[in-house]
Motif scaffolding. Structure first.
Motif, PDB file in Angstrom:
ATOM      1  N   GLU A  17       0.830  -1.209   0.000  1.00 19.72           N
ATOM      2  CA  GLU A  17       0.000   0.000   0.000  1.00 19.72           C
ATOM      3  C   GLU A  17       0.863   1.257   0.000  1.00 19.72           C
ATOM      4  N   ASP A  18       1.976   1.241   0.741  1.00 21.67           N
ATOM      5  CA  ASP A  18       2.867   2.399   0.777  1.00 21.67           C
ATOM      6  C   ASP A  18       3.486   2.671  -0.584  1.00 21.67           C
ATOM      7  N   VAL A  19       3.861   1.619  -1.284  1.00 26.15           N
ATOM      8  CA  VAL A  19       4.439   1.777  -2.617  1.00 26.15           C
ATOM      9  C   VAL A  19       3.401   2.391  -3.552  1.00 26.15           C
ATOM     10  N   GLU A  20       2.186   1.881  -3.485  1.00 28.57           N
ATOM     11  CA  GLU A  20       1.126   2.412  -4.351  1.00 28.57           C
ATOM     12  C   GLU A  20       0.801   3.858  -3.996  1.00 28.57           C
ATOM     13  N   GLU A  21       0.795   4.188  -2.714  1.00 28.94           N
ATOM     14  CA  GLU A  21       0.532   5.570  -2.293  1.00 28.94           C
ATOM     15  C   GLU A  21       1.654   6.494  -2.782  1.00 28.94           C
ATOM     16  N   LEU A  22       2.898   6.038  -2.668  1.00 30.58           N
ATOM     17  CA  LEU A  22       4.037   6.817  -3.164  1.00 30.58           C
ATOM     18  C   LEU A  22       3.917   7.026  -4.670  1.00 30.58           C
ATOM     19  N   HIS A  23       3.563   5.980  -5.395  1.00 29.96           N
ATOM     20  CA  HIS A  23       3.398   6.071  -6.841  1.00 29.96           C
ATOM     21  C   HIS A  23       2.310   7.093  -7.192  1.00 29.96           C
ATOM     22  N   ARG A  24       1.173   7.029  -6.487  1.00 29.97           N
ATOM     23  CA  ARG A  24       0.091   7.995  -6.732  1.00 29.97           C
ATOM     24  C   ARG A  24       0.540   9.423  -6.431  1.00 29.97           C
TER      25      ARG A  24
END
Length: 133
Positions: A17-24
């Motif tokens: 989830e952190d990776v996806e949030e960073l990507h967003r």
């Protein structure tokens, strides 16, 4: 004695989830700053350097540098981590290394010369490059 987990020499991977949030966050920041031709390349399964590579263009060296600095500040504010930024003095090609997401911001002429999207899309059709509009 402090309560710290034993250091094993390798950091645990961040939650997905952190990776996806960073990507967003990266994509939103570039959009807010009017980056041109933003492309996100998923690297999972292709490389262990990061989960995503994002490539974008700015219209001038000033815009490229500004986008990079703002993005670094937003990542620090949201995630509490300093990113490594290279290439700011010339700002023809700036690399922002946020560990799980690597961002390249170019001036258009420099981007077309290096053509990183093609290099990292090996073995894929063009549909794997998720262009952000």
């Amino acid at each position: 004695m402090t309560d710290r987990p034993a250091e094993t020499g390798t950091a645990a991977p961040p939650p997905h989830e952190d990776v996806e949030e960073l990507h967003r966050l990266v994509l939103q920041s570039l959009d807010d700053d009017q980056a041109v031709e933003v492309v996100s390349i998923p690297l999972t399964g292709k490389s262990n350097i990061a989960d995503y590579m994002v490539v974008a263009s700015g219209r001038s060296t000033r815009q490229v540098a500004s986008m990079a600095v703002k993005l670094g500040d937003k990542i620090k504010e949201r995630f509490g981590k300093n990113v490594r930024i290279e290439g700011l003095p010339a700002a023809d090609w700036v690399l922002i290394d946020a560990d799980d997401v690597i961002v390249h911001i170019f001036r258009p002429e420099v981007r077309s010369f290096y053509n990183l999207e093609r290099m990292w899309a090996f073995g894929d059709s063009n549909s794997s490059l998720a262009a952000q509009g």
